[in-house]
Write a protein that holds these residues in place. Structure first.
Motif, PDB file in Angstrom:
ATOM      1  N   GLU A  53       2.567   1.649  -3.351  1.00  0.00           N
ATOM      2  CA  GLU A  53       1.624   2.127  -4.360  1.00  0.00           C
ATOM      3  C   GLU A  53       1.346   3.627  -4.187  1.00  0.00           C
ATOM      4  OE1 GLU A  53      -2.898   1.144  -6.009  1.00  0.00           O
ATOM      5  OE2 GLU A  53      -2.138   0.172  -4.193  1.00  0.00           O
ATOM      6  N   MET A  54       1.142   4.046  -2.942  1.00  0.00           N
ATOM      7  CA  MET A  54       0.858   5.444  -2.659  1.00  0.00           C
ATOM      8  C   MET A  54       2.035   6.342  -3.070  1.00  0.00           C
ATOM      9  SD  MET A  54       0.019   7.222   1.047  1.00  0.00           S
ATOM     10  CE  MET A  54      -0.995   5.826   1.493  1.00  0.00           C
ATOM     11  N   SER A 104       0.829  -1.204   0.000  1.00  0.00           N
ATOM     12  CA  SER A 104       0.000   0.000   0.000  1.00  0.00           C
ATOM     13  C   SER A 104       0.868   1.261   0.000  1.00  0.00           C
ATOM     14  CB  SER A 104      -0.918  -0.001   1.227  1.00  0.00           C
ATOM     15  OG  SER A 104      -1.599   1.222   1.333  1.00  0.00           O
ATOM     16  N   THR A 163      -6.535  -2.613  -4.936  1.00  0.00           N
ATOM     17  CA  THR A 163      -6.875  -1.439  -4.133  1.00  0.00           C
ATOM     18  C   THR A 163      -8.116  -1.689  -3.290  1.00  0.00           C
ATOM     19  OG1 THR A 163      -5.913   0.008  -5.822  1.00  0.00           O
ATOM     20  CG2 THR A 163      -7.422   1.022  -4.246  1.00  0.00           C
ATOM     21  N   SER A 205      -1.049  10.917   4.489  1.00  0.00           N
ATOM     22  CA  SER A 205      -0.359  10.917   3.198  1.00  0.00           C
ATOM     23  C   SER A 205       0.446  12.196   2.963  1.00  0.00           C
ATOM     24  CB  SER A 205      -1.365  10.720   2.059  1.00  0.00           C
ATOM     25  OG  SER A 205      -2.340  11.750   2.065  1.00  0.00           O
ATOM     26  N   LYS A 232      -8.404  -1.476   0.819  1.00  0.00           N
ATOM     27  CA  LYS A 232      -9.336  -0.581   1.515  1.00  0.00           C
ATOM     28  C   LYS A 232     -10.278  -1.371   2.429  1.00  0.00           C
ATOM     29  CE  LYS A 232      -9.265   3.142  -1.921  1.00  0.00           C
ATOM     30  NZ  LYS A 232      -8.709   4.139  -0.986  1.00  0.00           N
TER      31      LYS A 232
END
Length: 458
Positions: free
Chosen positions: A20-21, A17, A433, A107, A437
């Motif tokens: 990917e972010m 995750s 994704t 983020s 989530k």
């Protein structure tokens, strides 16, 4: 210089995750679920920073930090922790970690701290690298013209072309934007790198001395000329002549300079002997010479002779992506010069740097970095002053966004009776994704499939 983010977390879902972010944000990442494998990779790949969880089996985050420091004590390590691990995180920062991020990860804070660590690592590697690349000219250009913004990458490319072509060039840029730095990079990245680089500031030279400084003079040519003097143009023979603030050059001197550019010969003041010169001419101006020529303040024929090619240096306010990188680089230089520790920037200080308009451009930024390392105040922006906290609670905003996301997922799962292909299509998400989530919000597809069967049977 491509610097990787080494992500270390024993939870594959979390490491994927984060990768990917960060990847979507433009960072280069490599994730590991076993800390030892990450350490083995770091041992042979120094162009990296580390983003690691604290709670891991076998090797925890503090042990990983210690092992990284043994490999390279200048390699930035950012640790991630839950709220209960904050005392451990504080201990880690005392032991050398650059920072820690509290889970769930914010983020914006992740990107900011990652960018800062990348800047620090890049500045360190640039200043301490002992290896020489295949192209020393390209390496010099990269080390002198620092930045990752598209405008600066384009500027470097064009400067390298002109360095090799050796054509006379005009360099435009605001005060403090680095015109002299670009001129130096062009000279040392071209075939004349081992020849003289002679710079003269036309605006700082008295008009009555400018011609003598440029062209030289013979003994007795004017009052006080007791011996022959070699001018800047003759001294630059074989190398590069850099004329800074050329818009300030008097019109009489412009006529003589035009003749030099046309014939590549000079005459010393008080002499009629022509002396051949082989020079690459770079000129810089903070003003538009075309406009000045229309106003009769700069000779148009000299403009066209100089303007074989031109470069435009963007002001710092248009290079937001480079501000923190340059600031870290200048802090590293100042720390070495003044024998001081390089202080770590707080988020509020980073925001202050990014929101400032920088009227003095890169020169002003360097001065601010010097003052920050020395811990002294100054004019303009002052990082040593505390600024009030923002009115918006970012953590509260993140909570509301997470709550809203969870409601949408639950609603769509109910509509699709837990069929994940349908849910992913409906929400325009990839299966990967969607899984991530659902795990984040603790949602189980079986519950919604059972609910769907109950509704169908009723």
């Amino acid at each position: 210089m491509n610097i990787e983010i080494i992500i270390v977390d024993d939870d594959p879902c979390m490491s994927e995750s984060l990768a990917e972010m960060l990847g979507i944000a433009g960072f280069s990442c490599r994730d590991f679920n076993r800390p030892q494998e990450a350490l083995d990779y770091i041992a042979t790949h120094s162009s990296c920073i580390v983003l690691s969880d604290i709670r891991m089996p076998d090797i925890d985050g503090l042990q990983l930090l210690a092992a990284v420091q043994q490999l390279d004590n200048q390699l930035p390590v950012i640790l991630m922790s839950g709220h209960a691990d904050i005392p451990l995180a504080i201990q880690a920062m005392k032991e050398g970690a650059q920072d820690f991020l509290e889970k769930p990860i914010n983020s914006e804070q992740l990107f900011r701290q990652t960018e800062l660590a990348l800047n620090r690592r890049q500045a360190y590697l640039q200043m301490n690298s002992q290896s020489q690349p295949a192209s020393a000219h390209a390496e010099y250009m990269t080390q002198k013209i620092i930045g990752r913004s598209p405008a600066i990458q384009y500027l470097r490319q064009q400067a390298m072309v002109l360095a090799q072509a050796q054509v006379d060039t005009l360099i435009y840029g605001e005060t403090g934007s680095g015109k002299d730095v670009v001129a130096d990079a062009i000279h040392h990245s071209g075939p004349r790198a081992d020849k003289p680089f002679i710079a003269i500031n036309c605006g700082a030279m008295p008009e009555n001395l400018l011609e003598s400084e440029l062209f030289g003079h013979e003994a007795g040519s004017f009052t006080g000329a007791q011996k022959r003097h070699i001018g800047k143009i003759e001294a630059a023979n074989g190398g590069t002549l850099f004329l800074d603030e050329i818009e300030s050059m008097p019109l009489v001197a412009q006529v003589r300079l035009l003749r030099v550019l046309q014939t590549r010969t000079i005459e010393r003041v008080g002499s009629h002997q022509l002396i051949p010169v082989n020079i690459h001419v770079l000129a810089a101006s903070k003003m538009d010479l075309v406009t000045l020529s229309h106003q009769g303040r700069f000779r148009s024929d000299l403009l066209y002779r100089l303007n074989v090619a031109n470069l435009h240096i963007p002001p710092l306010r248009e290079r937001e992506n480079d501000i923190l990188l340059l600031f870290e680089f200048f802090c590293q230089q100042a720390a070495l010069q003044y024998q001081r520790e390089t202080p770590t920037l707080k988020i509020s200080q980073q925001n202050k740097l990014l929101s400032y308009l920088w009227p003095g451009n890169v020169r002003e930024l360097k001065n601010v970095a010097n003052r920050y390392v020395l811990g002294i105040p100054g004019d303009g922006i002052n990082l040593n002053e505390e600024i009030p906290a923002p009115a918006v609670d970012i953590a509260d905003l993140e909570h509301h966004l997470d709550t809203y996301e969870k409601k949408i997922l639950i609603s769509t799962l109910e509509i699709c009776a837990g069929e994940l292909n349908d849910v992913a299509t409906h929400l325009n998400l990839t299966r990967k994704t969607l899984y991530r989530k659902m795990k984040k919000h603790g949602l189980n597809k079986r519950i919604f499939r059972s609910l769907g069967r109950t509704i169908m049977s009723s």
